[in-house]
Design an enzyme around this catalytic site. Sequence first.
Site, short mmCIF file in Angstrom:
data_model
loop_
_atom_site.label_atom_id
_atom_site.label_comp_id
_atom_site.label_asym_id
_atom_site.label_seq_id
_atom_site.Cartn_x
_atom_site.Cartn_y
_atom_site.Cartn_z
N GLN A 68 0.84 -1.19 0.00
CA GLN A 68 0.00 0.00 0.00
C GLN A 68 0.88 1.25 0.00
O GLN A 68 1.85 1.33 0.75
CB GLN A 68 -0.92 0.04 1.22
N CYS A 98 -6.42 6.71 5.81
CA CYS A 98 -5.72 6.85 7.08
C CYS A 98 -6.21 8.09 7.85
O CYS A 98 -6.21 9.20 7.30
CB CYS A 98 -4.21 6.97 6.86
#
Length: 310
Positions: A68, A98
């Site tokens: 990622q 996030c």
Amino acid sequence: MKIYLAPMEGLADFYLRKLIARTGGYDLVVTEFIRVVDQLLPVHVFYRNAPELHNKGRTDDSTPVRLQLLGNQPEALALNALRAIELGSQGVDLNFGCPSKTVNKSKGGAVLLNEPETLYQVVKAVKNALPAGHITSAKMRLGFNDNNLMAECADAIVQAGADELTIHARTKAQGYVPPAYWHLVGEFRARIPIPVIINGEIWNNADARRALTESKCDHLMLGRGAIRQPWLAQQIKDNKEDIESWPMMLLQVREFWALVRVQMGEKYCSGRLKQWLHYLKEIYPQANVLFIDIRRLTDIEAITSRLERE
């Protein structure tokens, strides 16, 4: 139905990924994010974050591993995505979820959900950079402060060429506080023509069934639920609610400790063990006793001795 292990910064590191994937039921593991600013990163950064690249992008039990990336610069992300593929990553995932304040201040992660056009440009650049046959996926939340742009963000990711989309069914502002709003994904699922993976607040088989039904999604991504119950993916695939015994779990804990105490500094490795026990104690009372006994310990030999007495 496929089940993916979620990227969890500071939690699902190489050692824990290895043990969880080996319990079975996981079709893919996604790594902790690699932060990209404005340049191509050195090869050692990729290997440090994903040692599985030394094994052709797979865990020891051959579960595929996908790197990622996190950032906001399309060109830089494209360069690093291509490098990840060249090193063996099984596709590339892009982090648009996030919730970290530090990450968001640097215009990365969930804050990009305020800018659907940026999402589009990032995904398009990465998709165009990768050779045919390699998957570009993205992980998003329902929004930043609210979910007003959730469908628009999903559309931007899809129209840019993403092959898969994972949705954590909460906004950045909602963090990890229950519940997860699976039904909101279900409201716009029909407009997304690619596989959609639902994530958030899946702790057991019953949660998994409700998440799939309410979100109308195809697949699951397990995060903290997999940390608490490493065998959760297999339980879901077998449609069972049973959990593994403490003796089986203890074997995993001991192996984890054997790995981290060799590879990490004394203070850090003891912290990692306590962090995992903190999750396990929600399921196993014995883990809580163990956690209390080693809570103030940092000496490796003392912790090892306590684990061996368990």
